[in-house]
Design an enzyme around this catalytic site. Structure first.
Site, PDB file in Angstrom:
ATOM      1  N   ASN A  52       0.863  -1.189   0.000  1.00 21.22           N
ATOM      2  CA  ASN A  52       0.000   0.000   0.000  1.00 21.22           C
ATOM      3  C   ASN A  52       0.896   1.235   0.000  1.00 21.22           C
ATOM      4  OD1 ASN A  52      -1.720   2.112   0.654  1.00 21.22           O
ATOM      5  ND2 ASN A  52      -3.083   0.768   1.794  1.00 21.22           N
ATOM      6  N   TYR A  84     -10.021  15.472 -15.820  1.00 26.69           N
ATOM      7  CA  TYR A  84      -9.184  16.340 -16.666  1.00 26.69           C
ATOM      8  C   TYR A  84      -9.687  17.791 -16.579  1.00 26.69           C
ATOM      9  CZ  TYR A  84      -8.749  11.675 -18.842  1.00 26.69           C
ATOM     10  OH  TYR A  84      -8.632  10.329 -19.067  1.00 26.69           O
ATOM     11  N   GLU A 120      -5.827   8.319 -26.433  1.00 24.63           N
ATOM     12  CA  GLU A 120      -6.131   9.760 -26.504  1.00 24.63           C
ATOM     13  C   GLU A 120      -4.945  10.584 -26.980  1.00 24.63           C
ATOM     14  OE1 GLU A 120      -8.385  12.030 -23.827  1.00 24.63           O
ATOM     15  OE2 GLU A 120      -9.847  10.454 -23.520  1.00 24.63           O
ATOM     16  N   TYR A 151      -4.830  15.756 -20.398  1.00 23.45           N
ATOM     17  CA  TYR A 151      -4.494  14.347 -20.144  1.00 23.45           C
ATOM     18  C   TYR A 151      -3.698  13.782 -21.319  1.00 23.45           C
ATOM     19  CZ  TYR A 151      -5.700   9.271 -20.043  1.00 23.45           C
ATOM     20  OH  TYR A 151      -5.699   7.890 -20.068  1.00 23.45           O
ATOM     21  N   VAL A 217     -23.887  12.698 -23.890  1.00 26.32           N
ATOM     22  CA  VAL A 217     -23.166  13.960 -24.051  1.00 26.32           C
ATOM     23  C   VAL A 217     -23.150  14.390 -25.528  1.00 26.32           C
ATOM     24  CG1 VAL A 217     -20.869  15.022 -23.844  1.00 26.32           C
ATOM     25  CG2 VAL A 217     -21.724  13.515 -22.023  1.00 26.32           C
ATOM     26  N   TYR A 298     -14.536  21.169 -21.707  1.00 22.32           N
ATOM     27  CA  TYR A 298     -14.697  19.800 -22.215  1.00 22.32           C
ATOM     28  C   TYR A 298     -14.828  19.838 -23.730  1.00 22.32           C
ATOM     29  CZ  TYR A 298     -16.336  15.081 -23.088  1.00 22.32           C
ATOM     30  OH  TYR A 298     -16.449  13.791 -23.557  1.00 22.32           O
ATOM     31  N   ASP A 300     -14.558  16.782 -27.008  1.00 23.76           N
ATOM     32  CA  ASP A 300     -14.487  15.324 -27.117  1.00 23.76           C
ATOM     33  C   ASP A 300     -13.576  14.874 -28.264  1.00 23.76           C
ATOM     34  OD1 ASP A 300     -15.065  12.750 -26.442  1.00 23.76           O
ATOM     35  OD2 ASP A 300     -17.158  12.800 -27.076  1.00 23.76           O
TER      36      ASP A 300
HETATM   37  P1  NAD Z   1      -7.842   2.958 -12.881  1.00 31.07           P
HETATM   38  O1  NAD Z   1      -8.121   4.334 -12.404  1.00 31.07           O
HETATM   39  O2  NAD Z   1      -8.868   1.920 -12.657  1.00 31.07           O
HETATM   40  O3  NAD Z   1      -6.458   2.436 -12.227  1.00 31.07           O
HETATM   41  C1  NAD Z   1      -5.419   3.294 -11.840  1.00 31.07           C
HETATM   42  C2  NAD Z   1      -4.940   2.835 -10.475  1.00 31.07           C
HETATM   43  O4  NAD Z   1      -3.857   3.686 -10.062  1.00 31.07           O
HETATM   44  C3  NAD Z   1      -6.008   2.945  -9.383  1.00 31.07           C
HETATM   45  O5  NAD Z   1      -6.227   1.729  -8.720  1.00 31.07           O
HETATM   46  C4  NAD Z   1      -5.475   4.006  -8.428  1.00 31.07           C
HETATM   47  O6  NAD Z   1      -5.805   3.778  -7.062  1.00 31.07           O
HETATM   48  C5  NAD Z   1      -3.975   3.884  -8.660  1.00 31.07           C
HETATM   49  N1  NAD Z   1      -3.295   5.114  -8.244  1.00 31.07           N
HETATM   50  C6  NAD Z   1      -3.657   6.391  -8.555  1.00 31.07           C
HETATM   51  N2  NAD Z   1      -2.831   7.260  -7.948  1.00 31.07           N
HETATM   52  C7  NAD Z   1      -1.915   6.527  -7.252  1.00 31.07           C
HETATM   53  C8  NAD Z   1      -0.810   6.865  -6.448  1.00 31.07           C
HETATM   54  N3  NAD Z   1      -0.473   8.139  -6.222  1.00 31.07           N
HETATM   55  N4  NAD Z   1      -0.079   5.862  -5.886  1.00 31.07           N
HETATM   56  C9  NAD Z   1      -0.422   4.564  -6.082  1.00 31.07           C
HETATM   57  N5  NAD Z   1      -1.480   4.179  -6.858  1.00 31.07           N
HETATM   58  C10 NAD Z   1      -2.214   5.148  -7.437  1.00 31.07           C
HETATM   59  O7  NAD Z   1      -7.484   3.067 -14.421  1.00 31.07           O
HETATM   60  P2  NAD Z   1      -7.415   1.928 -15.541  1.00 31.07           P
HETATM   61  O8  NAD Z   1      -8.612   2.019 -16.377  1.00 31.07           O
HETATM   62  O9  NAD Z   1      -7.063   0.640 -14.917  1.00 31.07           O
HETATM   63  O10 NAD Z   1      -6.203   2.480 -16.410  1.00 31.07           O
HETATM   64  C11 NAD Z   1      -4.868   2.109 -16.139  1.00 31.07           C
HETATM   65  C12 NAD Z   1      -3.930   2.839 -17.093  1.00 31.07           C
HETATM   66  O11 NAD Z   1      -4.284   2.619 -18.443  1.00 31.07           O
HETATM   67  C13 NAD Z   1      -3.905   4.363 -16.908  1.00 31.07           C
HETATM   68  O12 NAD Z   1      -2.589   4.808 -17.110  1.00 31.07           O
HETATM   69  C14 NAD Z   1      -4.795   4.882 -18.017  1.00 31.07           C
HETATM   70  O13 NAD Z   1      -4.436   6.184 -18.417  1.00 31.07           O
HETATM   71  C15 NAD Z   1      -4.529   3.852 -19.101  1.00 31.07           C
HETATM   72  N6  NAD Z   1      -5.670   3.712 -20.010  1.00 31.07           N
HETATM   73  C16 NAD Z   1      -6.747   2.971 -19.659  1.00 31.07           C
HETATM   74  C17 NAD Z   1      -7.796   2.799 -20.565  1.00 31.07           C
HETATM   75  C18 NAD Z   1      -8.986   1.939 -20.296  1.00 31.07           C
HETATM   76  O14 NAD Z   1      -9.698   1.617 -21.241  1.00 31.07           O
HETATM   77  N7  NAD Z   1      -9.236   1.530 -19.066  1.00 31.07           N
HETATM   78  C19 NAD Z   1      -7.719   3.434 -21.790  1.00 31.07           C
HETATM   79  C20 NAD Z   1      -6.632   4.227 -22.097  1.00 31.07           C
HETATM   80  C21 NAD Z   1      -5.609   4.344 -21.196  1.00 31.07           C
HETATM   81  C1  UGA Z   2     -11.367   7.802 -21.754  1.00 31.53           C
HETATM   82  C2  UGA Z   2     -10.250   8.353 -20.882  1.00 31.53           C
HETATM   83  O1  UGA Z   2      -9.707   9.505 -21.379  1.00 31.53           O
HETATM   84  C3  UGA Z   2      -9.137   7.418 -20.658  1.00 31.53           C
HETATM   85  O2  UGA Z   2      -9.417   6.599 -19.584  1.00 31.53           O
HETATM   86  C4  UGA Z   2      -8.761   6.547 -21.782  1.00 31.53           C
HETATM   87  O3  UGA Z   2      -7.607   7.079 -22.310  1.00 31.53           O
HETATM   88  C5  UGA Z   2      -9.827   6.373 -22.844  1.00 31.53           C
HETATM   89  O4  UGA Z   2     -11.110   6.618 -22.337  1.00 31.53           O
HETATM   90  C6  UGA Z   2      -9.924   4.946 -23.283  1.00 31.53           C
HETATM   91  O5  UGA Z   2     -10.634   4.197 -22.575  1.00 31.53           O
HETATM   92  O6  UGA Z   2      -9.342   4.545 -24.266  1.00 31.53           O
HETATM   93  P1  UGA Z   2     -13.254   8.630 -23.318  1.00 31.53           P
HETATM   94  O7  UGA Z   2     -13.345   7.543 -24.328  1.00 31.53           O
HETATM   95  O8  UGA Z   2     -13.693   9.972 -23.754  1.00 31.53           O
HETATM   96  O9  UGA Z   2     -11.781   8.736 -22.723  1.00 31.53           O
HETATM   97  O10 UGA Z   2     -14.062   8.199 -22.002  1.00 31.53           O
HETATM   98  P2  UGA Z   2     -15.557   7.977 -21.599  1.00 31.53           P
HETATM   99  O11 UGA Z   2     -15.790   8.770 -20.375  1.00 31.53           O
HETATM  100  O12 UGA Z   2     -15.809   6.528 -21.509  1.00 31.53           O
HETATM  101  O13 UGA Z   2     -16.431   8.646 -22.766  1.00 31.53           O
HETATM  102  C7  UGA Z   2     -16.693   8.028 -23.993  1.00 31.53           C
HETATM  103  C8  UGA Z   2     -17.748   8.834 -24.722  1.00 31.53           C
HETATM  104  O14 UGA Z   2     -18.997   8.765 -24.019  1.00 31.53           O
HETATM  105  C9  UGA Z   2     -17.477  10.329 -24.869  1.00 31.53           C
HETATM  106  O15 UGA Z   2     -17.967  10.737 -26.118  1.00 31.53           O
HETATM  107  C10 UGA Z   2     -18.295  10.983 -23.760  1.00 31.53           C
HETATM  108  O16 UGA Z   2     -18.664  12.300 -24.048  1.00 31.53           O
HETATM  109  C11 UGA Z   2     -19.495  10.075 -23.725  1.00 31.53           C
HETATM  110  N1  UGA Z   2     -20.185   9.976 -22.403  1.00 31.53           N
HETATM  111  C12 UGA Z   2     -19.477   9.740 -21.273  1.00 31.53           C
HETATM  112  C13 UGA Z   2     -21.571  10.084 -22.347  1.00 31.53           C
HETATM  113  O17 UGA Z   2     -22.243  10.320 -23.376  1.00 31.53           O
HETATM  114  N2  UGA Z   2     -22.202   9.967 -21.142  1.00 31.53           N
HETATM  115  C14 UGA Z   2     -21.534   9.702 -19.996  1.00 31.53           C
HETATM  116  O18 UGA Z   2     -22.167   9.565 -18.926  1.00 31.53           O
HETATM  117  C15 UGA Z   2     -20.117   9.585 -20.059  1.00 31.53           C
END
Ligand code: NAD
Ligand code: UGA
Length: 338
Positions: A52, A84, A120, A151, A217, A298, A300
């Site tokens: 942790n 963001y 992104e 971001y 949105v 914001y 998109d």
């Molecule tokens: P998430 O928010 O679920 O996981 C991030 C984790 O980092 C969390 O568990 C959080 O507690 C931990 N964390 C944050 N700050 C911390 C700190 N100071 N010290 C220790 N731990 C910390 O996000 P995710 O969806 O699992 O995404 C993981 C990575 O992949 C991120 O870098 C994100 O930008 C990237 N990413 C995810 C997606 C997706 O589709 N989920 C898409 C594009 C990019």
């Molecule tokens: C997100 C985040 O920037 C990152 O976690 C990551 O890089 C990326 O997704 C990813 O997963 O690849 P975005 O796709 O915009 O970006 O994230 P969402 O919040 O899931 O939004 C997707 C789309 O749904 C956007 O067009 C947003 O405007 C729309 N949206 C979102 C809604 O219409 N309603 C909602 O309640 C939330």
């Protein structure tokens, strides 16, 4: 047995990755996070160690963890568009400066860093349907006043720093750009008009489970390409197993064929939810303005389709089409949260 240190292991991607790696029993895993709720159930597993630790407040203890590892997977970031706009400076501090420290330690101790970036970084595509190529596509962002891009910009600069460190300082890294992964235990569920906004899937499934409108949105005109988390984890595992081929490369992870407009995603989710629950849902959509919903600044991303040629060369292909991705995930939420 190789030692992997997974930073952000308690998050959405991290928790699924840790579960997969424990099943294979090939690695000794150290998980670092400030929360372990999503990996609580596997806490006693063999080869699993949870630390942790907040990387912003740590020093020698954190450096030692990296020094003792063979591979470092860095998932730590603020990854939710709501943040963001609300805390842009903290987004840069964590996603760029704190993650750069991780890269510095990996450079110092000659460790392989697998750094999670994002699709992104490609920014706007002006509606182009050309798949985005990590080596040749441009990264085009909106104006500075549109804070949403902070971001993308922070992640892009982190990537550029890793690239330069690779060229000049011999850093060994692999950069992963995920394209909208979806699956169980993503973000958090919300109530209607909650002040924290999760990413779109957990937002929409909260509405369907709790009976309030899905907030669409800006008319839901933009597209996303959805990747089921198990397919994504298979890709990450292949990357881990093919160190030589992916050394100092940037790879997209995404399911090319799973593209849909956000409005149509809401309709698809509603229909699947109705099938699974055998309940009819009425009036479940509300159109909202992006800047009113998230706040000023914001803007998109319009469209992003991954080119996954590097993964395909490693033998990866997606097993889940869009319907299966949504059906499997919605089914999980109905079973566990209704
Ligand atoms: P998430 O928010 O679920 O996981 C991030 C984790 O980092 C969390 O568990 C959080 O507690 C931990 N964390 C944050 N700050 C911390 C700190 N100071 N010290 C220790 N731990 C910390 O996000 P995710 O969806 O699992 O995404 C993981 C990575 O992949 C991120 O870098 C994100 O930008 C990237 N990413 C995810 C997606 C997706 O589709 N989920 C898409 C594009 C990019
Ligand atoms: C997100 C985040 O920037 C990152 O976690 C990551 O890089 C990326 O997704 C990813 O997963 O690849 P975005 O796709 O915009 O970006 O994230 P969402 O919040 O899931 O939004 C997707 C789309 O749904 C956007 O067009 C947003 O405007 C729309 N949206 C979102 C809604 O219409 N309603 C909602 O309640 C939330």
């Amino acid at each position: 047995m190789k030692k992997i240190c997974i930073l952000g292991a308690g998050g959405f991607i991290g928790s699924h990755l840790v579960k997969k790696l424990i099943r294979t029993s090939e690695f000794n895993i150290t998980c670092v996070d400030i929360t372990k709720q999503k990996i609580e159930k596997i806490a006693g597993s063999k080869g699993f160690n949870f630390v942790n630790l907040d990387i912003r407040k740590s020093g020698d203890d954190f450096e030692s963890l990296i020094k003792e590892s063979d591979i470092v997977i860095d998932l730590i970031a603020y990854a939710n568009p709501d943040l963001y706009i609300k805390i842009p400076l903290k987004v840069v501090e964590l996603n760029l400066f704190e993650n750069l420290k991780v890269a510095d330690y990996c450079e110092k101790y000659n460790k392989w860093l697998i750094q999670f970036s994002t699709c992104e970084v490609y920014g706007k595509s002006d509606g182009s349907t050309n798949p985005l190529n990590p080596d040749t596509s441009d990264c085009i962002l909106g104006p500075i006043r549109n804070q949403r891009w902070i971001y993308s910009c922070a992640k892009q600069l982190l990537e550029r720093m890793l690239y330069a460190k690779g060229v000049y300082n011999n850093l060994q890294y692999t950069i992963i750009r995920p394209f909208n992964f979806v699956g169980p235990e993503m973000d958090f569920l919300v109530e209607d008009n909650s002040k924290d906004i999760p990413r779109v899937f957990p937002g929409f499934i909260s509405s369907l489970l709790k009976g309030f409108s899905m907030k669409i949105v800006d008319m839901g005109e933009n597209y996303r390409t959805w990747t089921y988390i198990d397919d994504a984890i298979d890709a990450i595992y292949l990357i881990l197993k093919n160190e030589k081929q992916v050394r100092n490369e940037i790879l997209n992870i995404g399911s090319y064929g799973n593209e849909i407009k956000v409005y149509e995603l809401a309709i698809l989710m509603k229909e699947i939810f109705e099938q699974i629950t055998n309940k009819k849902i009425y009036e479940c959509i509300e159109f909202v303005d992006g800047e009113k919903f998230y706040g000023k600044g914001y803007e998109d991303c319009d469209r992003r389709i991954p080119d996954t040629f590097k993964l395909n060369e490693l033998g990866w292909k997606a097993n889940y089409n869009l319907y299966d991705t949504m059906h499997t995930t919605i089914n999980y939420y109905v079973k566990n949260y209704s």
